[in-house]
Design an enzyme around this catalytic site. Structure first.
Site, mmCIF file in Angstrom:
data_model
loop_
_atom_site.group_PDB
_atom_site.id
_atom_site.type_symbol
_atom_site.label_atom_id
_atom_site.label_comp_id
_atom_site.label_asym_id
_atom_site.label_seq_id
_atom_site.Cartn_x
_atom_site.Cartn_y
_atom_site.Cartn_z
ATOM 1 N N HIS A 1 -4.339 1.271 -13.061
ATOM 2 C CA HIS A 1 -3.999 -0.072 -13.532
ATOM 3 C C HIS A 1 -2.860 -0.088 -14.539
ATOM 4 C CE1 HIS A 1 -8.051 -2.149 -12.338
ATOM 5 N NE2 HIS A 1 -7.401 -1.617 -11.306
ATOM 6 N N LYS B 1 -10.883 -6.028 -12.485
ATOM 7 C CA LYS B 1 -11.551 -5.475 -13.663
ATOM 8 C C LYS B 1 -11.901 -4.005 -13.413
ATOM 9 C CE LYS B 1 -15.674 -5.237 -11.711
ATOM 10 N NZ LYS B 1 -16.351 -3.931 -11.516
ATOM 11 N N SER C 1 0.855 -1.183 0.000
ATOM 12 C CA SER C 1 0.000 0.000 0.000
ATOM 13 C C SER C 1 0.888 1.228 0.000
ATOM 14 C CB SER C 1 -0.910 0.003 1.241
ATOM 15 O OG SER C 1 -1.599 1.238 1.374
ATOM 16 N N ARG C 2 0.322 2.384 -0.296
ATOM 17 C CA ARG C 2 1.072 3.629 -0.180
ATOM 18 C C ARG C 2 1.222 4.061 1.270
ATOM 19 N NH1 ARG C 2 -2.357 6.335 -5.002
ATOM 20 N NH2 ARG C 2 -1.224 5.409 -6.772
#
Length: 344
Positions: A95, A113, A52-53
């Protein structure tokens, strides 16, 4: 006339010779948590790390899901030598960049997706994965569920006759929030990329790429698509009717209608459940199929993880059930639908 029994497809059950891959989850949001739980509960795969950031969010997620390693940066997760495949669970607008970094690091990628926010970006990801020799798959989990595999067998067997139309809808009443992911153009917001992709992919699975289509829809105050209806012409039978919305909760129903019979998929059609196979004679007997595995709702995310591992073990670079070409084609349909209604 309906068959005496329904086909028994080969399901993506764990422990059927697929390699045990070490998974890294990129992102700590809701879908990341559902995926981690599904993989740990229903597969032989190993969730080895999360990234994660935020170091705090990564450590909290790791603690909640019993994951050994937590990385406070995306690159640390991507470059972790103990990770074989990266599941990208971030917003769609991220993405392309994250997928390219994971591919460049030699990782297989399962991309939540949509694979990307446009067909052009999807082609870029596909080309990079092919050049690097790694496996890339859009996490279109509906394709790998037992009901989809049984329906696929029925379609191949011609039980429905000539396919005449597909009707499918998926909409949710989402509170407007200009700062929320679904309403931000930069993050890939809008109904079509988030929910409309499910009816469109079902139509693609059954009828292929439409020859042409017209779209009616509307926009949110931020310029993303709020709702859309596609009439997709496949050159045979009636147009398919595909509906999505951020404003209205719809039945999430799906129908595949042929010249001899029809399939009515249980609602919501995109999650594990079942379907009814019925001849066109209104009074004739029907056959009801219900998923026998006991895996329900988001536990069904597990099927795509086992499928990916099986395909990697077979030396593939893409899913035969949802190929790169089809993934790009579906996004091209969404591109054009968004263009027709003026979405950002």
């Amino acid at each position: 006339m309906l068959p005496a029994s329904l086909p028994e497809p080969v399901l993506f059950r764990p422990g059927q010779g697929e390699p045990v891959l070490r998974w890294g989850i990129l992102g700590t949001g809701w879908i990341a948590g559902e995926f981690a739980h599904a993989v740990q509960a229903h597969t032989a795969q190993k969730v080895a790390a999360v990234g994660s950031r935020s170091d705090e969010r990564a450590r909290q997620f790791a603690g909640q899901h019993g994951i050994d390693r937590a990385h406070g940066t995306e690159d640390a997760l991507i470059e972790d030598p103990g990770v074989d495949v990266v599941y990208v669970a971030s917003p769609p607008g991220e993405h392309l960049a994250q997928g390219l970094r994971a591919i460049a690091a030699g990782k297989h990628v399962l991309m939540e997706k949509p694979l990307a926010t446009s067909a052009a970006d999807a082609r870029t990801l596909v080309a990079a994965a092919r050049a690097a020799g790694v496996f890339l798959m859009e996490a279109m989990w509906s394709r790998y569920q037992p009901q989809a595999l049984v329906i696929g067998e029925l379609l191949r067997d011609g039980v429905l006759g000539d396919i005449r139309t597909v009707h499918a809808d998926l909409g949710q009443a989402v509170a407007p929030d200009p700062h929320g992911r679904l309403f931000r153009p930069d993050l890939g917001g809008g109904a079509l990329l988030d929910m409309g992709i499910y009816p469109i992919q079902l139509d693609s699975m059954v009828r292929g790429t439409p020859r042409s289509f017209v779209t009616s829809g509307g926009l949110t105050s931020t310029g993303v698509d709020a709702h859309a209806i596609l009439l997709a012409d496949h050159g045979t039978g009636e147009p398919s009717v595909l509906t999505t919305s951020l404003q209205t909760r719809t039945p999430a129903a799906a129908l595949i209608a042929g010249s001899e019979a029809r399939i009515e998929i249980a609602t919501p059609f995109h999650v594990p459940g079942g379907f009814r196979l019925a001849p066109n004679d209104y009074l004739a007997e029907t056959i009801t199929w219900t998923d026998p595995t006991g895996i329900t709702f988001f536990g069904g995310l597990s099927w795509e993880a086992t499928a990916l591992a099986r395909y990697v073990g077979e030396g593939r670079q893409e899913s035969p059930l949802h190929t790169h070409d089809e993934t790009v084609s579906i996004l091209a349909t969404i591109d054009e639908a968004r263009r027709q209604i003026g979405a950002r």
